[in-house]
Design an enzyme around this catalytic site. Structure first.
Site, PDB file in Angstrom:
ATOM      1  N   ARG A 225       0.626 -72.781 -43.501  1.00 55.79           N
ATOM      2  CA  ARG A 225      -0.417 -73.616 -42.927  1.00 55.79           C
ATOM      3  C   ARG A 225       0.084 -75.054 -42.917  1.00 55.79           C
ATOM      4  O   ARG A 225       0.784 -75.491 -43.843  1.00 55.79           O
ATOM      5  CB  ARG A 225      -1.708 -73.534 -43.754  1.00 55.79           C
ATOM      6  CG  ARG A 225      -2.489 -72.245 -43.572  1.00 55.79           C
ATOM      7  CD  ARG A 225      -3.164 -72.223 -42.206  1.00 55.79           C
ATOM      8  NE  ARG A 225      -4.063 -71.079 -42.058  1.00 55.79           N
ATOM      9  CZ  ARG A 225      -3.720 -69.920 -41.526  1.00 55.79           C
ATOM     10  NH1 ARG A 225      -2.473 -69.740 -41.111  1.00 55.79           N
ATOM     11  NH2 ARG A 225      -4.608 -68.941 -41.405  1.00 55.79           N
ATOM     12  N   GLU A 254      -3.558 -78.940 -35.593  1.00 51.90           N
ATOM     13  CA  GLU A 254      -3.255 -78.141 -34.399  1.00 51.90           C
ATOM     14  C   GLU A 254      -4.428 -78.170 -33.419  1.00 51.90           C
ATOM     15  O   GLU A 254      -5.584 -78.158 -33.832  1.00 51.90           O
ATOM     16  CB  GLU A 254      -2.962 -76.694 -34.819  1.00 51.90           C
ATOM     17  CG  GLU A 254      -1.737 -76.569 -35.708  1.00 51.90           C
ATOM     18  CD  GLU A 254      -1.518 -75.151 -36.210  1.00 51.90           C
ATOM     19  OE1 GLU A 254      -2.272 -74.232 -35.794  1.00 51.90           O
ATOM     20  OE2 GLU A 254      -0.611 -74.936 -37.019  1.00 51.90           O
ATOM     21  N   HIS A 272       2.653 -72.336 -33.334  1.00 52.34           N
ATOM     22  CA  HIS A 272       1.943 -71.368 -34.182  1.00 52.34           C
ATOM     23  C   HIS A 272       1.988 -69.971 -33.577  1.00 52.34           C
ATOM     24  O   HIS A 272       0.961 -69.350 -33.287  1.00 52.34           O
ATOM     25  CB  HIS A 272       0.492 -71.807 -34.417  1.00 52.34           C
ATOM     26  CG  HIS A 272      -0.094 -71.214 -35.672  1.00 52.34           C
ATOM     27  ND1 HIS A 272      -1.085 -71.832 -36.395  1.00 52.34           N
ATOM     28  CD2 HIS A 272       0.180 -70.047 -36.338  1.00 52.34           C
ATOM     29  CE1 HIS A 272      -1.417 -71.082 -37.442  1.00 52.34           C
ATOM     30  NE2 HIS A 272      -0.650 -69.998 -37.416  1.00 52.34           N
TER      31      HIS A 272
END
Length: 321
Positions: A225, A254, A272
């Site tokens: 993360r 993000e 991601h």
């Protein structure tokens, strides 16, 4: 379902339960108020924040079925304290994320993206791409030796890398070197792979001190993360050459990525995509569905998270949608 999920998840749930697709409502807030008293299960992705006040809006809530192995957007401790069950999708994405981690390791150490840019820009005619660094003689450190961490270690061993790790405690039956802290792990390795859960407990676990310990020949890989790494400290370490480079699949805010990272040529950046294959996303979606269908039928959840262990029944009243 507060927000859209993969079509196969939506289609499967539409045939198995009375599915409320909240995002399709003309007034989502009014629709939520209308149905909240009947809702027994939530199907959510990582983009939905499910905290205590949100769950309290559903008096019959029993299950939160989450798409993804990480569930830091859900207050699982709050749910567990009230007998609710939270499920995630572990196991089915381990190999895909581990593959991504090793792809980032290779791409960053060998500078493959920069080499491709060199070729595409027509610069090969003017001269060969500079020599890269190597995996030879390096140690790979794993911050978080869970299922995915072990899959990374298995792959790294095949590349001839020595392995070290850090977690809350040494693991029985694991032959890799254990380091007592993140700083100690960074000191012991040349490539630091971050694959620990997100959340408050691990926020900025990789800070300026860890990056300094990793050193000028060190590589940081983050497939966990964005919150686990102090992004400002990482940018400073890259700009000052405190570390050699970084391969990142996740970021703090993000989908926003700092321009300072985009401007650096010794960083490999991915949007991601760690588990983003058709095969793996289909398997993750099916696990979301299977957990909900098990709840519908009064059967135990398939993958309850640690904070909400199965205690023989779902905690909220029956009669939910």
């Amino acid at each position: 379902m507060p927000r859209p999920m993969p079509p196969k998840v939506v289609e499967a749930l539409e045939t198995g339960v009375n599915l409320v697709k909240l995002w399709e409502a003309a007034d989502p807030e009014a629709e939520l108020s209308r149905v909240a008293g009947d809702v027994g299960a939530l199907a959510v992705g990582g983009h939905v924040r499910v905290d205590g006040p949100y769950m309290e809006r559903f008096p019959r809530l029993q299950l939160v079925s989450s798409f993804g192995v990480g569930y830091d957007a859900i207050d699982a401790a709050w749910a567990g304290g009230r007998g609710l069950v939270v499920t995630n999708t572990p196991g089915v994405l381990d190999d895909e994320v581990a593959d991504t981690a090793m792809g980032l390791v290779l791409a960053t150490v060998r500078q493959f993206p920069a080499a491709e840019r060199h070729l595409r820009a027509g610069r090969w005619i003017d001269g060969a791409f500079p020599l890269s660094h190597t995996l030879r003689g390096r140690t790979l450190g794993i911050l978080g030796l869970g299922r995915i961490g072990k899959a990374v270690a298995h792959r790294a061993e095949a590349f001839g890398l020595a392995i070290a790790y850090h977690g809350r405690r040494p693991q029985e039956g694991v032959g890799y070197r254990y380091c007592s802290s993140a700083v100690a792990l960074a000191e012991a390795c040349d490539i630091l792979v971050v694959i620990t859960p997100g959340g408050a407990d691990t926020r900025h676990l990789v800070d300026a001190a860890v990056l300094k310990a990793l050193g000028p020949s060190g590589i940081l890989i983050n497939v966990a993360r964005g919150s686990v790494v102090d992004e400002a400290a990482l940018i400073a370490a890259l700009q000052s050459k405190t570390i050699l480079g970084a391969g990142l699949d996740v970021f703090s805010e993000e989908p926003e990525v700092p321009q300072a990272l985009l401007d650096l040529d010794h960083v490999v950046l991915l949007p991601h995509v760690g588990s983003a294959s058709h095969h793996t996303r289909d398997a993750m979606g099916q696990l979301v569905v299977d957990n909900i269908l098990s709840w519908r039928d009064g059967r135990p959840p398939l993958t309850p998270v640690a904070e909400t262990p199965w205690r023989g029944s779902y905690g909220a009243p029956s009669g939910s949608r």
